[in-house]
Design a protein around this motif. Structure first.
Motif, PDB file in Angstrom:
ATOM      1  N   VAL A  13       0.858  -1.178   0.000  1.00  0.00           N
ATOM      2  CA  VAL A  13       0.000   0.000   0.000  1.00  0.00           C
ATOM      3  C   VAL A  13       0.902   1.238   0.000  1.00  0.00           C
ATOM      4  N   VAL A  14       0.821   2.016  -1.063  1.00  0.00           N
ATOM      5  CA  VAL A  14       1.635   3.225  -1.203  1.00  0.00           C
ATOM      6  C   VAL A  14       0.779   4.437  -0.828  1.00  0.00           C
ATOM      7  N   VAL A  15       1.266   5.213   0.145  1.00  0.00           N
ATOM      8  CA  VAL A  15       0.518   6.358   0.662  1.00  0.00           C
ATOM      9  C   VAL A  15       1.324   7.636   0.436  1.00  0.00           C
ATOM     10  N   GLU A  40       2.426  -4.555   3.453  1.00  0.00           N
ATOM     11  CA  GLU A  40       3.457  -3.555   3.705  1.00  0.00           C
ATOM     12  C   GLU A  40       2.877  -2.193   3.348  1.00  0.00           C
ATOM     13  N   VAL A  41       3.129  -1.200   4.207  1.00  0.00           N
ATOM     14  CA  VAL A  41       2.635   0.157   3.984  1.00  0.00           C
ATOM     15  C   VAL A  41       3.838   1.068   3.799  1.00  0.00           C
ATOM     16  N   ILE A  42       3.855   1.783   2.681  1.00  0.00           N
ATOM     17  CA  ILE A  42       4.964   2.670   2.338  1.00  0.00           C
ATOM     18  C   ILE A  42       4.426   4.097   2.230  1.00  0.00           C
ATOM     19  N   ILE A  43       4.892   4.980   3.104  1.00  0.00           N
ATOM     20  CA  ILE A  43       4.494   6.379   3.051  1.00  0.00           C
ATOM     21  C   ILE A  43       5.566   7.159   2.290  1.00  0.00           C
ATOM     22  N   VAL A  44       5.133   7.973   1.355  1.00  0.00           N
ATOM     23  CA  VAL A  44       6.053   8.871   0.665  1.00  0.00           C
ATOM     24  C   VAL A  44       5.701  10.298   1.072  1.00  0.00           C
ATOM     25  N   THR A  79       7.687   7.196  -6.644  1.00  0.00           N
ATOM     26  CA  THR A  79       8.737   6.863  -5.680  1.00  0.00           C
ATOM     27  C   THR A  79       8.361   5.613  -4.896  1.00  0.00           C
ATOM     28  N   GLY A  80       7.114   5.550  -4.446  1.00  0.00           N
ATOM     29  CA  GLY A  80       6.652   4.358  -3.742  1.00  0.00           C
ATOM     30  C   GLY A  80       6.623   3.140  -4.641  1.00  0.00           C
ATOM     31  N   LEU A  81       6.170   3.348  -5.865  1.00  0.00           N
ATOM     32  CA  LEU A  81       6.082   2.249  -6.826  1.00  0.00           C
ATOM     33  C   LEU A  81       7.435   1.597  -7.066  1.00  0.00           C
ATOM     34  N   ALA A  82       8.479   2.390  -7.021  1.00  0.00           N
ATOM     35  CA  ALA A  82       9.817   1.879  -7.304  1.00  0.00           C
ATOM     36  C   ALA A  82      10.336   0.922  -6.231  1.00  0.00           C
ATOM     37  N   VAL A  83       9.762   0.948  -5.042  1.00  0.00           N
ATOM     38  CA  VAL A  83      10.297   0.129  -3.950  1.00  0.00           C
ATOM     39  C   VAL A  83       9.331  -0.944  -3.445  1.00  0.00           C
ATOM     40  N   VAL A  84       8.138  -1.046  -4.029  1.00  0.00           N
ATOM     41  CA  VAL A  84       7.179  -2.042  -3.531  1.00  0.00           C
ATOM     42  C   VAL A  84       7.737  -3.453  -3.690  1.00  0.00           C
ATOM     43  N   PHE A  91      -2.820   2.091  -4.224  1.00  0.00           N
ATOM     44  CA  PHE A  91      -2.425   3.474  -3.959  1.00  0.00           C
ATOM     45  C   PHE A  91      -3.494   4.108  -3.077  1.00  0.00           C
ATOM     46  N   LEU A  92      -3.105   4.476  -1.868  1.00  0.00           N
ATOM     47  CA  LEU A  92      -4.041   5.059  -0.905  1.00  0.00           C
ATOM     48  C   LEU A  92      -3.640   6.500  -0.632  1.00  0.00           C
ATOM     49  N   ASP A  93      -4.453   7.458  -1.085  1.00  0.00           N
ATOM     50  CA  ASP A  93      -4.152   8.859  -0.800  1.00  0.00           C
ATOM     51  C   ASP A  93      -4.339   9.129   0.693  1.00  0.00           C
ATOM     52  N   ALA A  94      -3.605  10.113   1.192  1.00  0.00           N
ATOM     53  CA  ALA A  94      -3.549  10.360   2.634  1.00  0.00           C
ATOM     54  C   ALA A  94      -4.865  10.842   3.220  1.00  0.00           C
TER      55      ALA A  94
END
Length: 200
Positions: A13-15, A40-44, A79-84, A91-94
């Motif tokens: 989940v990219v935030v 896994e949750v990734i905050i950018v 940026t998040g997509l590159a490390v998932v 994709f979860l907006d804040a």
């Protein structure tokens, strides 16, 4: 994007967040409370100047984070997509939240349909919460039951967090177009559909 190995069953989940520290805890809690799913949750943090960094610090050990100079929503998602690491991606907006059980449900749907690249679910609008912090629904995106790829040609059929896709789809779709100032998600889903991953 180069091909890479993704962890089977894992949902990434990219935030992206830019000065949305006030909303961010609800978004993160909605992701972390998902049941029956490896996550896994990734905050950018896209160069926030508010309390976003403090909020992220309070979730240490539960999420991973990346901070970058402010470059916009598309760049933050990329940026998040590159490390998932996950086989599946959301994709979860804040300032959005995930409904209970949605990630497990969408993952199961895709696991049962190996040829399907992405899926989309119904979404509701809300502005306030009740006394139990449950969103008070104010309306919903109208989601068609068939020919979603055709409808996608005419308008954006759902917000970003309503979609779950296989991470490998992005190897064809590539990244979000950071030259677009609006409708960058519509463009992304449209390209995913053209790449042979029509939403179901």
């Amino acid at each position: 994007m180069q091909k890479k190995r993704y962890k089977p069953g894992l949902v990434s989940v990219v935030v992206p967040s830019y000065n949305y520290g006030y909303f961010l805890p609800q978004a993160l809690d909605s992701a972390l409370s998902q049941m029956d799913v490896d996550l896994e949750v990734i905050i950018v943090d896209d160069g926030s100047t508010d309390e976003t960094s403090e909020v992220i610090a309070s979730y240490a050990g539960l999420v991973s984070s990346i901070r970058q100079d402010n470059r916009g929503l598309s760049a933050a998602r990329n940026t998040g997509l590159a490390v998932v690491r996950g086989e599946f991606l959301v994709f979860l907006d804040a300032d959005d939240i995930l409904g209970p059980g949605v990630l497990a449900s969408q993952r199961a749907f895709l696991q049962g349909r190996p040829q399907t690249g992405l899926t989309v679910c119904r979404s509701f609008f809300f502005e306030t919460l009740d006394e139990h912090d449950v969103p008070l629904k104010r309306g919903q995106w109208h989601l068609f039951e068939s020919d979603l790829d055709v409808h996608l040609c005419h308008f954006n059929i759902a917000p970003p967090h309503a979609f779950m896709l296989r991470s490998r789809v992005c190897e064809k779709t590539r990244s979000f177009d950071d030259s677009l100032k609006a409708c960058e998600d519509h463009d992304f889903w449209f390209r995913a559909s053209l790449a042979g991953s029509s939403p179901e």
